[in-house]
Design an enzyme around this catalytic site. Sequence first.
Site, short mmCIF file in Angstrom:
data_model
loop_
_atom_site.label_atom_id
_atom_site.label_comp_id
_atom_site.label_asym_id
_atom_site.label_seq_id
_atom_site.Cartn_x
_atom_site.Cartn_y
_atom_site.Cartn_z
N CYS A 50 79.66 29.63 55.42
CA CYS A 50 79.55 31.13 55.87
C CYS A 50 79.11 30.92 57.60
O CYS A 50 79.63 31.86 58.23
CB CYS A 50 78.35 31.68 55.58
SG CYS A 50 76.82 30.73 55.38
N GLN A 118 77.49 20.88 51.09
CA GLN A 118 78.45 21.65 51.11
C GLN A 118 79.87 20.68 51.81
O GLN A 118 80.90 20.77 51.28
CB GLN A 118 78.33 22.85 52.14
CG GLN A 118 77.51 23.86 51.86
CD GLN A 118 77.00 24.98 52.77
OE1 GLN A 118 76.87 24.47 53.82
NE2 GLN A 118 76.65 25.89 52.20
#
Length: 418
Positions: A50, A118
Amino acid sequence: MSLLALGINHNTASVALRERVAFGPDCIDRALRELVTQPGVSEAVIVSTCNRTELYCSLEKGQGEQVLHWLQRFHGLDAAEVVSAIYQHQDEEAVRHLMRVACGLDSLVLGEPQILGQIKQSYAHAQQSEAVKGSLERLFQKSFSVAKRVRTDTEIGASAVSVAFAAVSLGRRIFSDLSQTKVLLVGAGETIELVARHLREQNVTRMMVANRTLQRAQLLAEEFGAQVMTLEEIPDYLHEADIVISSTASPLPIIGKGMVERALKARRFKPMFLVDIAVPRDIEAEVDELSDAYLYTVDDLQGIIEQNLETRKRAAAEAEIIVLEERDEFMGWYRSQHSVDLIRDYRHQAQQVADEELQRALLSLQQGENAEQALKAMAHRLTNKLIHAPTQALRQAAAQGDHHQLSRLRQVLGLPQE
């Protein structure tokens, strides 16, 4: 070959642009396969969260613009939309950038650990798509170990710097093992969701969610296996909670001193830990007067967060030194790999000359030439061919008066210095 890190992040691009440049699960594999077919690109990993989208590539020198153009084409973007937001790092700086990102040094929340997971997921995607091997594979593995070293050798992850994390960290001061506790979460917004995630990381499996509307609470309950109730039902279940964390938009307190007092009696005065993150307060201040109730407010948490942020900043400075050390070590290995092909080609060339001269000598022997003469001739020809290129380099350096080059050639050829 060269290493490239190209991308945008929360510092350079708006949320709207980051959304347009992001790679979702539905397109990441296709994107990786496309990227490694671009001119000069041999390896690629795409990190998309994000807060950032970054392309890491192993490619021929000077091909960085090709990667940028591909990114624009893939997402249908005009150059003007991204040119001011894009950053590029080459070789040493690309290595340092990835290591800093993996350590949480480039994150919106300094030192946050989620980014490492991630990046590992992004690396796994690249492996599955057969888009990573060799140098880039080694770089990502190295970055994972650097992040682990930073977590071990510094205190960058030891202190809470978000309200949600601080609330859970305070709970650990009261209850050494949170997995044995039952938690009541009041509210169902973003902060409470983050609290629930941190609790799950601490192996908390017994949660209750109370909210004004059940629909949002049920969404959280499904994700975290929690029990659902309305705000009106809190008095019936409050005594079951070891920990209460509240964050709603209610203009009036939801949990009063009398309600907590009755719950403590039902618990036989077993301690209850309460954190009120809401402004205005969800829990009456008078609750703190109860001897077995430990009430903390958002102001208490903010003070802890500010202290911890200073701790993290000091740890980050230590982490930056570690990153530089590890970058230099990796670049030493990376540069050494450039010599592997050169050494292989040089050995192949020498072996080819030796094979040719051996075949020529064997043919002479088959034709009846004296063995000693044939071997002497082979040795003479072999010597001349092998020293031809160095001899030419020595003559050229001498003709140009390049004493520095002559000295270097003496060293390379193993000759004594004058």
